[in-house]
Every structure is written in structure tokens, then in C-alpha cells.
Write a protein that holds these residues in place. Sequence first.
Motif, PDB file in Angstrom:
ATOM      1  N   GLN A 175     -18.960   0.732   1.171  1.00 13.12           N
ATOM      2  CA  GLN A 175     -18.092   1.731   1.777  1.00 13.12           C
ATOM      3  C   GLN A 175     -16.735   1.126   2.132  1.00 13.12           C
ATOM      4  N   TYR A 176     -15.710   1.939   1.928  1.00 13.31           N
ATOM      5  CA  TYR A 176     -14.333   1.558   2.252  1.00 13.31           C
ATOM      6  C   TYR A 176     -13.703   2.665   3.081  1.00 13.31           C
ATOM      7  N   LEU A 177     -12.890   2.269   4.046  1.00 18.25           N
ATOM      8  CA  LEU A 177     -12.108   3.209   4.822  1.00 18.25           C
ATOM      9  C   LEU A 177     -10.708   3.209   4.237  1.00 18.25           C
ATOM     10  N   LEU A 178     -10.234   4.368   3.829  1.00 15.25           N
ATOM     11  CA  LEU A 178      -8.887   4.527   3.287  1.00 15.25           C
ATOM     12  C   LEU A 178      -8.035   5.134   4.400  1.00 15.25           C
ATOM     13  N   LEU A 179      -7.198   4.317   5.021  1.00 15.53           N
ATOM     14  CA  LEU A 179      -6.377   4.732   6.161  1.00 15.53           C
ATOM     15  C   LEU A 179      -5.022   5.217   5.656  1.00 15.53           C
ATOM     16  N   ILE A 180      -4.670   6.426   6.009  1.00 18.81           N
ATOM     17  CA  ILE A 180      -3.455   7.066   5.502  1.00 18.81           C
ATOM     18  C   ILE A 180      -2.337   6.924   6.543  1.00 18.81           C
ATOM     19  N   TYR A 181      -1.293   6.198   6.171  1.00 19.99           N
ATOM     20  CA  TYR A 181      -0.138   6.016   7.048  1.00 19.99           C
ATOM     21  C   TYR A 181       1.043   6.789   6.502  1.00 19.99           C
ATOM     22  N   ARG A 182       1.723   7.485   7.388  1.00 25.46           N
ATOM     23  CA  ARG A 182       2.897   8.261   6.978  1.00 25.46           C
ATOM     24  C   ARG A 182       3.854   8.375   8.152  1.00 25.46           C
ATOM     25  N   ASN A 183       5.053   8.788   7.840  1.00 30.85           N
ATOM     26  CA  ASN A 183       6.048   9.048   8.871  1.00 30.85           C
ATOM     27  C   ASN A 183       5.809  10.463   9.386  1.00 30.85           C
ATOM     28  N   GLU A 184       5.460  10.583  10.660  1.00 33.96           N
ATOM     29  CA  GLU A 184       5.171  11.907  11.225  1.00 33.96           C
ATOM     30  C   GLU A 184       6.349  12.857  11.117  1.00 33.96           C
ATOM     31  N   ASN A 185       7.567  12.336  11.180  1.00 31.29           N
ATOM     32  CA  ASN A 185       8.745  13.201  11.088  1.00 31.29           C
ATOM     33  C   ASN A 185       8.809  13.917   9.752  1.00 31.29           C
ATOM     34  N   TYR A 186       8.306  13.270   8.712  1.00 29.51           N
ATOM     35  CA  TYR A 186       8.291  13.897   7.394  1.00 29.51           C
ATOM     36  C   TYR A 186       7.505  15.207   7.452  1.00 29.51           C
ATOM     37  N   MET A 187       6.377  15.186   8.137  1.00 29.50           N
ATOM     38  CA  MET A 187       5.541  16.381   8.233  1.00 29.50           C
ATOM     39  C   MET A 187       6.211  17.472   9.055  1.00 29.50           C
ATOM     40  N   THR A 188       6.837  17.119  10.162  1.00 32.72           N
ATOM     41  CA  THR A 188       7.455  18.129  11.017  1.00 32.72           C
ATOM     42  C   THR A 188       8.727  18.694  10.382  1.00 32.72           C
ATOM     43  N   ASP A 189       9.369  17.909   9.518  1.00 29.92           N
ATOM     44  CA  ASP A 189      10.591  18.369   8.866  1.00 29.92           C
ATOM     45  C   ASP A 189      10.321  19.163   7.589  1.00 29.92           C
ATOM     46  N   MET A 190       9.068  19.205   7.136  1.00 25.91           N
ATOM     47  CA  MET A 190       8.723  19.915   5.898  1.00 25.91           C
ATOM     48  C   MET A 190       8.838  21.424   6.069  1.00 25.91           C
ATOM     49  N   SER A 228       1.740   4.932   2.976  1.00 32.14           N
ATOM     50  CA  SER A 228       0.914   3.846   2.456  1.00 32.14           C
ATOM     51  C   SER A 228      -0.538   4.114   2.803  1.00 32.14           C
ATOM     52  N   ILE A 229      -1.421   3.538   2.018  1.00 41.11           N
ATOM     53  CA  ILE A 229      -2.849   3.683   2.225  1.00 41.11           C
ATOM     54  C   ILE A 229      -3.444   2.283   2.397  1.00 41.11           C
ATOM     55  N   GLU A 230      -4.047   2.039   3.532  1.00 42.81           N
ATOM     56  CA  GLU A 230      -4.705   0.760   3.774  1.00 42.81           C
ATOM     57  C   GLU A 230      -6.168   0.896   3.374  1.00 42.81           C
ATOM     58  N   VAL A 231      -6.651  -0.013   2.560  1.00 47.91           N
ATOM     59  CA  VAL A 231      -8.035  -0.007   2.086  1.00 47.91           C
ATOM     60  C   VAL A 231      -8.786  -1.112   2.834  1.00 47.91           C
ATOM     61  N   ARG A 232      -9.822  -0.715   3.586  1.00 51.02           N
ATOM     62  CA  ARG A 232     -10.574  -1.706   4.367  1.00 51.02           C
ATOM     63  C   ARG A 232     -12.066  -1.536   4.109  1.00 51.02           C
ATOM     64  N   PRO A 233     -12.740  -2.619   3.723  1.00 49.52           N
ATOM     65  CA  PRO A 233     -14.194  -2.546   3.584  1.00 49.52           C
ATOM     66  C   PRO A 233     -14.834  -2.294   4.953  1.00 49.52           C
ATOM     67  N   VAL A 234     -15.889  -1.504   4.957  1.00 45.18           N
ATOM     68  CA  VAL A 234     -16.623  -1.237   6.186  1.00 45.18           C
ATOM     69  C   VAL A 234     -17.642  -2.364   6.377  1.00 45.18           C
ATOM     70  N   MET A 235     -17.699  -2.883   7.582  1.00 42.21           N
ATOM     71  CA  MET A 235     -18.629  -3.970   7.880  1.00 42.21           C
ATOM     72  C   MET A 235     -20.031  -3.387   8.016  1.00 42.21           C
ATOM     73  N   ILE A 236     -20.970  -3.981   7.341  1.00 38.09           N
ATOM     74  CA  ILE A 236     -22.365  -3.546   7.396  1.00 38.09           C
ATOM     75  C   ILE A 236     -23.115  -4.514   8.303  1.00 38.09           C
ATOM     76  N   TYR A 237     -23.723  -3.991   9.367  1.00 37.78           N
ATOM     77  CA  TYR A 237     -24.496  -4.818  10.304  1.00 37.78           C
ATOM     78  C   TYR A 237     -25.961  -4.715   9.939  1.00 37.78           C
ATOM     79  N   LYS A 238     -26.618  -5.838   9.883  1.00 37.26           N
ATOM     80  CA  LYS A 238     -28.059  -5.844   9.565  1.00 37.26           C
ATOM     81  C   LYS A 238     -28.856  -6.427  10.685  1.00 37.26           C
TER      82      LYS A 238
END
Length: 116
Positions: A2-17, A106-116
Amino acid sequence: MQYLLLIYRNENYMTDMSATDRQKLAGEYGAYTQSIIQSGHFKAGDGLQPTTTATTVRVRDGKTMTTDGPFAETREQLGGYYLVEAKDLDDAVALAARIPEAKRGSIEVRPVMIYK
């Protein structure tokens, strides 16, 4: 894996759309989400409220402190995420590259840590 895909954006872009552009972007996200559901990659995902609604928590010397807003001030803010199942990092990067916001933010791709 599993990977977490974190979505980063400029919030102003959304409010100005414009409403039309916002609707178009929502359609792009809907199509992307449906495609990863159908391919079996999708595990979870949601957009996040603006950073003005965030609260940062720190514990120092046993005392809990809260601060309004996100942890760090940057030009791009965490706007949402997808939790996906991918065979490897290359597969996860390919999924991340298709997220509509990858064109502007940008999209940050991070593996999810699996605890056993």
C-alpha cells in the motif's frame, strides 16, 4: 504493497477558479477515482478541508499545545490523498502521475508501514 498518494496544491488556485473550471476538475477527479476503483488499486481517498480548518497538536513536557493551522507554511498545502494498492513504487508513481493535481501541484508517494 500500500502507498499513500498525498496531493499538494496551492489553495488559492482552488478559490480563484471559476465554477466551470472547478466542475471540470471535479470531473477529472471523478474519472480518475473510478479508473483506480475499477483497476483494483483504490483502497481509500478523500479531499481535505482548507488549511484554515486545521489544528496542529504538539505535546511538550507532558502538556498538550494546539495551534490553529497546518504545521508548516508553504506555497502548497495538503489537499487530499489516495490510499492505493500497487505492486511496487513504479506502479504507485504511475498512479500518482495520473492524479489531476499533478499538473499544477505535486503528489508525494509514501509506502504505508506494515506492523506485524
